[in-house]
Design an enzyme around this catalytic site. Structure first.
Site, PDB file in Angstrom:
ATOM      1  CB  SER A 106      34.291 -22.316 -30.947  1.00 58.80           C
ATOM      2  OG  SER A 106      33.693 -21.418 -30.327  1.00 58.80           O
ATOM      3  CG  ASP A 133      31.261 -24.894 -23.832  1.00 60.12           C
ATOM      4  OD1 ASP A 133      31.198 -23.648 -23.746  1.00 60.12           O
ATOM      5  OD2 ASP A 133      31.162 -25.289 -25.272  1.00 60.12           O
TER       6      ASP A 133
END
Length: 323
Positions: free
Chosen positions: A167, A266
């Site tokens: 991330s 995602d």
């Protein structure tokens, strides 16, 4: 004055709240846990904390696999790891990352240096980038031996240094790899590979399945403006949009190999695929791999380390490192 009566200046749900008196309340993130210098009873992995710099304050948690008669003289590849959390929550010392990295080390037999970098909003970007570069320099400097950290000098293989993160940490990996392409590390050390997981990239124009209606008010846009308020170009700055105005060529990535992981559900999935395409088109001379896990959401493997899909990611990382 209790938080119930204090005035809120900025609220970035579900992550963080900043009050007008300057205090910060982190709404997400997991508690800090101590290292296990004498081996974790479940994994056999040893961990300890080290100080990299007093000013600014940068530290790290080091992990070593269980040493046996078979591997005690072995040199392990070193993964310098940057945690996720939108640059504003989580920690190298949190239970979430401690469990994840301890489990990873036990599965694939590598040494890990998990970097504790400074967080926004108390320390807006580029503080995290500077801290992570300083940490990578510190790791490289350990190769000189002498009065360095014995865990790394005795057990680390400085010919096999990798950088990795998920991330926001994946975003850091990209930016550190770009910097490694133009600045040298101590002792002639090179970054062999970069492990970029569910990377936090964004831009002002939606791509793929990103929603045009809510793009500007989406969490990736809001987080970036919160953690780097002074940045030029907003979400099109090259630090978050690698093809934004003035972005350097991705052919300059300072590593030989790249593994980019994405998850089917995602929100950031399409950006990860787009990044791989851009690197391929850039003329970069290294090897790049894309690994997609269908049906999973953002950083699922950190939260659910025992699932088959999480184990598959660990195996893919192992094959990437031990190629």
């Amino acid at each position: 004055m209790t938080s119930a009566t204090k005035e809120v200046a900025i609220e970035l749900l579900p992550l963080i709240r900043v009050y007008k008196d300057g205090s910060v309340e982190r709404l997400e993130g997991t508690p800090i846990v101590p290292p296990s210098p004498d081996q974790d009873p479940e994994t056999g992995v040893s961990s300890k904390d080290v100080t990299i710099s007093e000013d600014p304050s940068i530290s790290a948690r080091l992990y070593l696999p269980k040493l046996t008669s078979h591997n005690q003289n072995q040199k392990f590849p070193i993964l310098v790891f940057f945690h996720g959390g939108g640059f504003c929550i989580e920690s190298a010392f949190s239970s979430l990352y401690h469990c994840y990295l301890g489990n990873l080390v036990s599965q694939i037999n590598i040494a890990v240096v998990s970097v504790e970098y400074r967080l926004a909003p108390e320390h807006p970007l580029p503080a995290a980038y500077e801290d992570c570069w300083a940490a990578l320099q510190w790791v490289a400097s350990q190769s000189a031996g002498n009065d360095k950290d014995p865990w790394l000098t005795n057990s680390g293989d400085f010919e096999r240094i990798f950088i990795g993160g998920d991330s926001a940490g994946g975003n850091i990996v990209h930016n550190i790899a770009m910097r490694a392409g133009v600045e040298s590390l101590p002792c002639g050390v090179k970054v062999l590979g970069a492990y970029v997981v569910h990377p936090y990239f964004w831009g002002s124009k939606p791509i793929g399945s990103e929603s045009k209606e809510v793009h500007e008010k989406s969490l990736p846009s809001l987080v970036w403006n919160f953690v780097y308020p002074s940045v030029t170009g907003g979400v099109d700055n090259p630090m978050i949009n690698p093809e934004g105005p003035g972005a350097p060529s991705l052919a300059g990535l300072g590593c030989d190999r790249l593994l980019v992981c994405v998850a089917g559900k995602d929100l950031l999935r399409d950006r990860g695929v787009w990044y791989v395409d851009m690197v391929r088109k850039s003329g970069w001379k290294g090897e790049i791999e894309l690994f997609e896990v269908e049906g999973e959401d953002h950083v699922f493997h950190i939260f659910n380390i025992e699932t088959e899909n999480a184990k598959a990611m660990a195996k893919r990382l192992a094959s990437f490192i031990f190629k």
